[in-house]
Scaffold this motif. Structure first.
Motif, PDB file in Angstrom:
ATOM      1  N   LYS A 138       7.751   3.398   4.978  1.00 50.36           N
ATOM      2  CA  LYS A 138       7.236   2.251   3.921  1.00 50.36           C
ATOM      3  C   LYS A 138       5.938   1.882   4.305  1.00 50.36           C
ATOM      4  O   LYS A 138       5.419   1.569   3.099  1.00 50.36           O
ATOM      5  N   TYR A 139       5.744   1.870   5.339  1.00 46.75           N
ATOM      6  CA  TYR A 139       3.877   1.531   5.632  1.00 46.75           C
ATOM      7  C   TYR A 139       2.964   2.343   4.797  1.00 46.75           C
ATOM      8  O   TYR A 139       2.334   2.122   4.139  1.00 46.75           O
ATOM      9  N   ALA A 140       3.410   3.719   5.047  1.00 41.03           N
ATOM     10  CA  ALA A 140       2.787   4.796   4.000  1.00 41.03           C
ATOM     11  C   ALA A 140       2.804   4.462   2.942  1.00 41.03           C
ATOM     12  O   ALA A 140       1.605   4.704   1.968  1.00 41.03           O
ATOM     13  N   ALA A 141       3.702   4.331   2.060  1.00 39.83           N
ATOM     14  CA  ALA A 141       4.043   4.100   0.718  1.00 39.83           C
ATOM     15  C   ALA A 141       3.169   2.813   0.358  1.00 39.83           C
ATOM     16  O   ALA A 141       2.672   2.729  -0.739  1.00 39.83           O
ATOM     17  N   LEU A 142       3.205   1.986   1.048  1.00 42.29           N
ATOM     18  CA  LEU A 142       2.397   0.598   0.771  1.00 42.29           C
ATOM     19  C   LEU A 142       1.072   1.084   0.763  1.00 42.29           C
ATOM     20  O   LEU A 142       0.161   0.712  -0.162  1.00 42.29           O
TER      21      LEU A 142
END
Length: 115
Positions: free
Chosen positions: A28-32
């Motif tokens: 999720k952090y990477a997608a953000l």
């Protein structure tokens, strides 16, 4: 571990129409950071203590990409106090400071309604 009820109420208040994507926190952090999404919300049950290793790397990646990450009341995450994060009302990461401010305002309103 998450309190999906609060997240759902917050999503409704923000007018979100897309369903949440349930993937690992680091993803999720990477997608953000990549710009695939505008926010990452994490509201665990009050009895749960977030662990530093679940958020430290993702937090720095988001910040380096220009995003903002705090706890649900707007305080910066403090990774210097041992294994656990002492946070208030979950973790909020967004792609822009403007979205972050709006989200924190809405979090306060939804929390007030739930009391």
């Amino acid at each position: 571990v998450a309190a999906h009820g609060f997240t759902n109420a917050l999503s409704d208040s923000m007018g979100m129409t897309s369903p949440p994507v349930r993937i690992d926190s680091m993803a999720k952090y990477a997608a953000l950071a990549r710009g695939d999404t505008n926010m990452y919300l994490r509201f665990p049950p009050k009895t749960y203590r977030e662990k530093v290793w679940d958020h430290a790397a993702g937090a720095i990646v988001v910040q380096e990409a220009g995003g903002v990450i705090t706890d649900g009341s707007g305080k910066p995450l403090d990774f210097s106090k041992g294994r656990f994060l002492d946070i208030d009302m979950g973790i909020v990461a967004t792609s822009t400071p403007e979205l972050h401010a709006k989200l924190l305002e809405t979090i306060a309103q939804v929390a007030q309604q739930e009391q």
